[in-house]
Design an enzyme around this catalytic site. Structure first.
Site, mmCIF file in Angstrom:
data_model
loop_
_atom_site.group_PDB
_atom_site.id
_atom_site.type_symbol
_atom_site.label_atom_id
_atom_site.label_comp_id
_atom_site.label_asym_id
_atom_site.label_seq_id
_atom_site.Cartn_x
_atom_site.Cartn_y
_atom_site.Cartn_z
ATOM 1 C CB SER A 64 6.435 -53.270 -11.078
ATOM 2 O OG SER A 64 6.348 -53.471 -12.883
ATOM 3 C CE LYS A 67 8.692 -54.813 -12.866
ATOM 4 N NZ LYS A 67 8.864 -53.786 -13.417
ATOM 5 C CE1 TYR A 191 9.425 -59.217 -13.659
ATOM 6 C CE2 TYR A 191 8.272 -59.370 -15.818
ATOM 7 C CZ TYR A 191 8.606 -58.627 -15.200
ATOM 8 O OH TYR A 191 8.477 -57.731 -15.303
ATOM 9 C CE1 TYR A 243 8.572 -48.899 -13.951
ATOM 10 C CE2 TYR A 243 6.064 -48.462 -13.124
ATOM 11 C CZ TYR A 243 7.252 -49.935 -13.012
ATOM 12 O OH TYR A 243 6.994 -51.370 -12.655
ATOM 13 C CB VAL A 261 0.751 -51.972 -15.743
ATOM 14 C CG1 VAL A 261 1.321 -51.589 -16.210
ATOM 15 C CG2 VAL A 261 1.476 -54.002 -15.891
HETATM 16 O O1 DON Z 1 6.444 -56.601 -17.129
HETATM 17 C C1 DON Z 1 5.695 -56.099 -17.531
HETATM 18 O O2 DON Z 1 5.661 -55.606 -18.337
HETATM 19 C C2 DON Z 1 4.899 -56.590 -16.160
HETATM 20 N N1 DON Z 1 4.516 -57.686 -15.433
HETATM 21 C C3 DON Z 1 4.848 -55.299 -14.705
HETATM 22 C C4 DON Z 1 4.989 -54.283 -15.637
HETATM 23 C C5 DON Z 1 4.447 -53.087 -15.078
HETATM 24 O O3 DON Z 1 3.972 -53.411 -13.930
HETATM 25 C C6 DON Z 1 5.076 -51.774 -15.082
HETATM 26 N N2 DON Z 1 4.260 -50.888 -13.592
HETATM 27 N N3 DON Z 1 3.801 -49.712 -14.069
#
Ligand code: DON
Length: 307
Positions: A64, A67, A191, A243, A261
């Site tokens: 994330s 982003k 993505y 978040y 994550v």
């Molecule tokens: O889209 C997803 O679920 C992951 N590629 C990224 C999510 C993420 O890193 C949330 N972070 N805390």
């Protein structure tokens, strides 16, 4: 021995017991191979000097954190009006992959670009006629920010693509409501590659430093992100970057930051430095347990809270 170096070594030792309290993400199967005991930090100052400690050579995927970078690129391409016609500016108390507000919140555009739905809508706007053109453009931008040749982890990207059914649902919902256009599988390919861009905490701290430096590259002095866009990105990092624990993080740490994550966190202390942190064991919200502890101790020590 330098004072900052001693401090970072000490903070790593103090934070290690907190790191192993968390759990490595496994909803993307390839991430479950990560070592939960890894912990690393880098501080990249605006005078172009850096200090690092712990497992700082270890590479990890941005997830994330990417982003923020995509948002910067798309905002520079299209401007605020167009981008914010597709994605909102408000925090959400829901988990990062929630679909709930897309249905209950009218108009049904994602609340902000830091949750998965919002990020997918932003990635959908990257300029280019094909996935390859869009990907090349994004990767070139990331390489500009790090000053290094970065690439992506194919296993992680493929693993996420195979299992991204929640993100798939978000995309189809948004397509039905005109928030995104084009082929959903193509968007997911782009993505998942974006999320699988791989670097170490030193590279990450350097990107944080560009944001901290109002978008100016530390080595070349070039404006690689416009000042206004850097400001917007840092604001989102404060309000939505961690978040549904962004509020608690603002109180305890008070540094614009974005987590992923995989266990990375990028921090940006305006006018001072960028911070890159890595610790793959996560708390229940999805933020690095050891990374949170490191940032809390560091911010307190140097009084870096922007508030
Ligand atoms: O889209 C997803 O679920 C992951 N590629 C990224 C999510 C993420 O890193 C949330 N972070 N805390």
């Amino acid at each position: 021995m330098n004072h900052t170096q001693d401090l970072l070594d000490d903070l790593i030792n103090q934070a290690r017991p907190f790191a192993i309290k968390g759990k490595v993400a496994d909803y993307i199967p390839a991430l479950s191979d990560q070592d939960p005991t890894d912990l690393a930090i880098c501080i990249y100052s605006l005078d172009n000097t850096s200090f690092y400690s712990g497992d700082y050579m270890k590479k990890f995927t941005l997830q994330s954190i990417s982003k923020v970078i995509t948002l910067a690129l798309v905002l520079m391409d299209y401007g605020e009006e167009k981008v914010f016609s597709k994605v909102g500016m408000e925090p959400t108390g829901d988990p990062f992959n929630s679909i709930a507000k897309l249905e209950t919140h009218k108009p049904s555009k994602p609340l902000n670009p830091m949750i998965n739905a919002g990020a997918l809508a932003v990635t959908n706007m990257i300029k280019g006629d094909t996935v390859i053109e869009k990907w090349d453009r994004l990767l070139e931008f990331i390489c500009h920010l790090t000053g290094e040749k970065v690439s992506y982890n194919e296993d992680v990207a493929y693993s996420e693509l195979q299992t991204a059914n929640l993100n798939r649902s978000l995309c189809y919902f948004m397509k039905q409501h005109g928030v995104i256009t084009g082929n959903v599988e193509d968007l997911l390919v782009l993505y998942t590659k974006q999320c699988a861009v791989e670097m170490n905490c030193v590279d990450l701290a350097k990107i944080g430093a560009v944001f901290a430096n109002d978008g100016i590259d530390l080595e070349t002095g070039r404006q690689v992100i416009s000042r206004d866009v850097a400001r917007i990105c840092k604001t989102f990092m404060v309000t939505c970057g961690m978040y549904n624990s962004s509020g608690e993080f603002a109180i305890k740490v008070g540094i614009p930051a974005k987590s992923g994550v995989s266990g990375g966190i990028m921090g940006s202390v305006p006018g001072k430095c960028g911070i890159g942190v890595f610790g793959p064991a996560l708390d229940e919200i999805g933020n690095s347990s050891g990374g949170l502890k490191l940032l809390e101790m560091l911010s307190t020590k140097y009084s870096w809270s922007i508030f």
